[in-house]
Design a protein around this motif. Structure first.
Motif, short mmCIF file in Angstrom:
data_model
loop_
_atom_site.label_atom_id
_atom_site.label_comp_id
_atom_site.label_asym_id
_atom_site.label_seq_id
_atom_site.Cartn_x
_atom_site.Cartn_y
_atom_site.Cartn_z
N LEU A 208 -10.19 25.07 12.66
CA LEU A 208 -10.45 26.14 13.61
C LEU A 208 -9.84 25.80 14.97
CD1 LEU A 208 -14.15 27.09 12.82
CD2 LEU A 208 -12.10 28.34 12.22
N SER B 91 -6.03 26.00 14.70
CA SER B 91 -5.53 27.36 14.59
C SER B 91 -5.74 28.12 15.89
CB SER B 91 -6.23 28.09 13.46
OG SER B 91 -5.93 27.46 12.25
N LEU B 92 -6.87 27.86 16.58
CA LEU B 92 -7.12 28.55 17.83
C LEU B 92 -6.08 28.16 18.87
CD1 LEU B 92 -8.84 30.51 19.36
CD2 LEU B 92 -10.37 28.66 19.99
N ALA C 241 -3.20 30.07 18.17
CA ALA C 241 -3.42 31.49 18.47
C ALA C 241 -3.15 31.77 19.93
CB ALA C 241 -4.85 31.87 18.12
N TYR D 146 -2.63 44.06 19.97
CA TYR D 146 -3.77 43.17 20.12
C TYR D 146 -3.87 42.60 21.54
CZ TYR D 146 -3.25 43.38 15.04
OH TYR D 146 -3.12 43.81 13.75
N VAL E 218 -17.32 46.53 19.60
CA VAL E 218 -17.08 45.76 18.38
C VAL E 218 -16.65 44.33 18.69
CG1 VAL E 218 -15.61 45.55 16.33
CG2 VAL E 218 -16.48 47.79 16.99
N PHE E 219 -17.37 43.40 18.12
CA PHE E 219 -16.89 42.01 18.08
C PHE E 219 -16.10 41.88 16.78
CE2 PHE E 219 -17.46 37.77 16.26
CZ PHE E 219 -16.92 36.98 17.26
N LEU E 220 -14.80 41.70 16.89
CA LEU E 220 -13.93 41.66 15.69
C LEU E 220 -13.44 40.23 15.49
CD1 LEU E 220 -12.40 43.16 13.46
CD2 LEU E 220 -10.59 43.62 15.10
N PHE E 221 -13.87 39.63 14.41
CA PHE E 221 -13.54 38.23 14.17
C PHE E 221 -12.55 38.13 13.02
CE2 PHE E 221 -15.12 33.79 12.91
CZ PHE E 221 -14.39 33.19 13.92
N ASN E 222 -11.32 37.77 13.35
CA ASN E 222 -10.29 37.51 12.34
C ASN E 222 -10.40 36.04 11.96
OD1 ASN E 222 -8.47 40.07 12.41
ND2 ASN E 222 -8.91 39.57 14.55
N PHE E 223 -10.66 35.77 10.68
CA PHE E 223 -10.91 34.38 10.29
C PHE E 223 -10.50 34.15 8.84
CE2 PHE E 223 -14.80 34.38 7.57
CZ PHE E 223 -15.06 35.75 7.58
N ALA E 224 -10.72 32.94 8.38
CA ALA E 224 -10.51 32.58 6.97
C ALA E 224 -11.57 31.57 6.60
CB ALA E 224 -9.12 32.00 6.77
N SER E 225 -11.86 31.47 5.32
CA SER E 225 -12.86 30.47 4.90
C SER E 225 -12.20 29.11 4.69
CB SER E 225 -13.56 30.92 3.62
OG SER E 225 -12.72 30.73 2.50
N TRP E 226 -10.85 29.08 4.56
CA TRP E 226 -10.18 27.82 4.30
C TRP E 226 -9.98 27.03 5.59
CZ3 TRP E 226 -6.00 29.12 7.26
CH2 TRP E 226 -5.49 30.43 7.18
N VAL F 136 -21.55 45.68 17.45
CA VAL F 136 -21.52 45.41 16.01
C VAL F 136 -20.49 44.30 15.78
CG1 VAL F 136 -22.23 47.70 15.21
CG2 VAL F 136 -19.81 47.22 15.58
N ILE G 48 -17.84 42.56 13.17
CA ILE G 48 -17.03 42.83 11.97
C ILE G 48 -16.14 41.62 11.73
CG2 ILE G 48 -15.22 44.29 11.02
CD1 ILE G 48 -16.17 46.49 12.90
N VAL H 62 -12.69 40.16 9.63
CA VAL H 62 -11.52 40.44 8.78
C VAL H 62 -11.05 39.08 8.30
CG1 VAL H 62 -9.20 41.36 8.60
CG2 VAL H 62 -10.86 42.49 10.07
N VAL I 45 -2.04 33.68 12.93
CA VAL I 45 -2.99 32.57 12.90
C VAL I 45 -4.40 33.13 12.85
CG1 VAL I 45 -1.57 30.92 14.19
CG2 VAL I 45 -3.04 32.50 15.41
N PHE J 99 -8.91 22.59 1.81
CA PHE J 99 -9.14 24.00 2.14
C PHE J 99 -10.48 24.52 1.63
CE2 PHE J 99 -4.47 25.58 2.67
CZ PHE J 99 -4.28 24.63 3.65
#
Lengths: 63, 366
Positions: free
Chosen positions: A5, A8-9, A12, A26, A55-63, B16, B18, B20, B54, B188
């Motif tokens: 994280l 990647s941040l 970003a 964005y 809206v709190f929009l969180f772009n993320f991944a589990s990996w 709210v 959300i 992605v 990213v 991962f």
């Protein structure tokens, strides 16, 4: 994952995605593009469903 | 961390949340959500339609969909929550890089994934279409509708996409997910084991994953790997498999720079027979020095099974390699029974893989 994280941040902060059309994107003050994507329950949804809500929009991944 | 700070505001209706998620397999995001007890709506952007390079990117949007905070932090979260805006009629344009194939990909109807693959496949010079082609091919490779070569074609498409945009880290990670051990900055899907334990400790049943993370997806530098076992059948005397078993081989990345490493994944399926789990385990023998990986598939407990078996290994390419391709040859030895409780045999299937060497291949070891 915490290491990932942070890594990647940092990237970003150095990266600005290029999107077509002035005012859409964005960056601060731009309109976030609407999207049509599956939710985890496999139904499709739009970002615009949340119009009228902050809206709190969180772009993320589990990996 | 976001959940803890946001929940009081979510509960009071101020905001709210959300998500992605950039994920090849939506089930994994589902398990992650269950583990973290996230009450958020989560969308899955396997195709990277949003075109982010990213993650993570925590973003604050106004009631009209304007980006108020492109990178939210704990420091500016309160400012975001306090900021007011009057609701107006704002047009909401679609994501600019949407493609025709996306509709097929998400249609979830018979044949629609094939149509998505065909649609993306026509756009050979479009790097985003190359990435999405890889996603669609990999999805088919992981399904019952898989075709031989799907997984390799996915790796090839992702390699082409990354070569066109080496700064695209979402694409890089997708390739690394199936790539060589040394290319991985971390494990991962190492979190899956802990997630399942924590969920079970709460008295819940963890969401099932299909496919299970395995092989290179779970490995990290310093993890346990083996050298290939000694050649048990140097003279080739063991009977050849007459067609019970098939091997689909994937090399990731599809082109490898000299001095870098290729990951070879062998997916071994059985048809009209059963693995004999009471005999020696399925073993791969490889005739090349320097390779490391997993060469033995340990038998499951039932006496006979029919599961797909996967073996993986890394092949280092010498820095001074001048050839354009390298052949790695070997064979698989396995025990099977033609029927449950029927005739059982030890068989051999010769395997080989060509690794393409290219000094201009994208470096995924970052």
């Amino acid at each position: 994952m915490a290491c990932a994280l942070r890594f990647s941040l940092a990237l970003a902060l150095l990266t600005t995605p290029l999107l077509a059309g002035p005012g859409v994107g964005y960056g601060r003050g731009q309109i976030h593009p609407d999207f049509h994507l599956p939710k985890l329950d496999k139904t499709m949804g739009h970002l615009s469903e949340f119009r009228g809500k902050k809206v709190f929009l969180f772009n993320f991944a589990s990996w | 961390m976001w959940q803890k700070h946001l929940q009081p505001y979510i509960d009071r209706g101020f905001v709210v949340a959300i998500g992605v998620v950039q994920e090849q397999h939506p089930d994994r995001a589902k398990l992650y959500k269950q583990w973290r007890q996230l009450g958020w709506t989560i969308f899955v952007d396997s195709l990277n339609v949003l075109d982010h390079k990213v993650v993570p990117i925590p973003m604050g949007l106004s009631i009209n969909g304007h980006v108020q905070f492109p990178r939210l932090t704990r420091g500016n979260l309160k400012a975001f929550l306090d900021k007011d805006e009057r609701l107006v009629d704002t047009p909401r344009p679609r994501a600019p890089h949407a493609m025709k194939g996306d509709e097929y990909f998400y249609a979830n109807k018979p044949g629609s994934l094939d149509r998505a693959i065909a649609s993306y496949g026509k756009q050979k010079d479009n790097r985003r279409a190359r990435f999405r082609l890889g996603v669609a091919l990999r999805r088919r490779a992981d399904s019952a509708a898989r075709k031989p070569g799907d997984a390799q074609a996915a790796a090839t498409a992702w390699t082409q996409a990354l070569a066109a945009d080496p700064n695209q880290y979402i694409w890089r990670r997708r390739l690394q997910q199936y790539g060589p051990l040394l290319a991985k900055p971390y494990n991962f899907y190492g979190w899956v084991k802990q997630a399942r334990a924590d969920i079970k400790a709460r008295g819940e049943t963890p969401i099932a994953l299909n496919p299970e993370p395995r092989g290179s997806e779970l490995m990290q530098r310093g993890g346990k790997v083996d050298a290939p076992p000694a050649n048990k059948d140097p003279q080739g005397r063991i009977a050849r498999d007459p067609g019970f078993v098939a091997v689909d081989t994937v090399v990731t990345p599809a082109r490898v720079r000299p001095g870098h490493v290729a990951r070879v994944r062998m997916v071994i399926t059985i048809d009209k027979a059963f693995w004999n789990n009471e005999a020696d385990p399925l073993t791969l023998f490889v005739d090349r020095a320097g390779v490391e990986g997993v060469f033995v598939h340990q038998n499951p407990k039932p006496a006979s099974t029919r599961e797909t078996r996967v073996l993986e290994f890394d092949v280092p390419i010498p820095a001074d390699e001048k050839r354009k391709s390298i052949a790695v040859l070997g064979y698989v030895l396995f025990n099977l029974c033609e029927k449950e409780g029927g005739v059982c045999r030890l068989l051999r299937l010769d395997v080989g893989v060509m690794i393409k060497v290219d000094k201009n291949a994208p470096a995924i070891m970052r």
